[in-house]
Scaffold this motif. Structure first.
Motif, short mmCIF file in Angstrom:
data_model
loop_
_atom_site.label_atom_id
_atom_site.label_comp_id
_atom_site.label_asym_id
_atom_site.label_seq_id
_atom_site.Cartn_x
_atom_site.Cartn_y
_atom_site.Cartn_z
N VAL A 151 0.84 -1.21 0.00
CA VAL A 151 0.00 0.00 0.00
C VAL A 151 0.87 1.26 0.00
N ILE A 152 1.91 1.27 0.79
CA ILE A 152 2.81 2.44 0.83
C ILE A 152 3.52 2.60 -0.51
N ALA A 153 3.98 1.48 -1.10
CA ALA A 153 4.65 1.56 -2.41
C ALA A 153 3.70 2.09 -3.47
N LEU A 154 2.45 1.64 -3.46
CA LEU A 154 1.46 2.15 -4.41
C LEU A 154 1.18 3.63 -4.18
N GLY A 155 1.20 4.05 -2.94
CA GLY A 155 1.01 5.48 -2.63
C GLY A 155 2.13 6.32 -3.19
N PHE A 156 3.38 5.86 -3.03
CA PHE A 156 4.52 6.59 -3.60
C PHE A 156 4.44 6.61 -5.12
N LEU A 157 4.05 5.48 -5.71
CA LEU A 157 3.91 5.43 -7.17
C LEU A 157 2.84 6.40 -7.66
N ALA A 158 1.71 6.44 -6.99
CA ALA A 158 0.64 7.35 -7.38
C ALA A 158 1.08 8.80 -7.22
N TYR A 159 1.82 9.11 -6.17
CA TYR A 159 2.32 10.48 -5.95
C TYR A 159 3.30 10.86 -7.06
N ALA A 160 4.19 9.92 -7.43
CA ALA A 160 5.15 10.19 -8.50
C ALA A 160 4.44 10.42 -9.83
N LEU A 161 3.42 9.63 -10.10
CA LEU A 161 2.68 9.81 -11.36
C LEU A 161 1.91 11.12 -11.35
N ALA A 162 1.41 11.54 -10.20
CA ALA A 162 0.69 12.81 -10.10
C ALA A 162 1.63 13.99 -10.34
N LEU A 163 2.87 13.88 -9.92
CA LEU A 163 3.84 14.96 -10.15
C LEU A 163 4.24 15.04 -11.62
N ILE A 164 4.34 13.90 -12.26
CA ILE A 164 4.75 13.87 -13.67
C ILE A 164 3.63 14.39 -14.58
N LEU A 165 2.41 14.00 -14.30
CA LEU A 165 1.29 14.37 -15.18
C LEU A 165 0.81 15.70 -14.76
#
Length: 77
Positions: free
Chosen positions: A63-77
């Motif tokens: 869950v934490i890894a998915l949260g970091f991934l979602a945050y990274a994708l939100a910064l890129i897009l």
């Protein structure tokens, strides 16, 4: 491997009465110590992690890894 008899020799050991007994107030000779003597003790190591705590930790990590991934994708897009 040779065996050494650790029992005291009554003729050469001080403090022993005839027959091998010890007089009152006298310390008896030390007994031999064997590593295999005594009761068997169970292994000190446990059976490892139980399934429920290990599963909970793994789910939390995912869950934490998915949260970091979602945050990274939100910064890129």
């Amino acid at each position: 491997m040779s065996h050494v008899n650790l029992d005291p020799e009554p003729g050469r050991t001080t403090g022993l009465e005839p027959g091998g007994s010890v007089p009152p107030g006298e310390t008896p000779p030390a007994e031999s110590s064997l590593p295999e003597a005594g009761p068997q003790e169970p292994d000190a190591q446990g059976r490892g992690w139980a399934k429920a705590p290990l599963t909970l930790i793994l789910v939390l990590v995912v869950v934490i890894a998915l949260g970091f991934l979602a945050y990274a994708l939100a910064l890129i897009l």
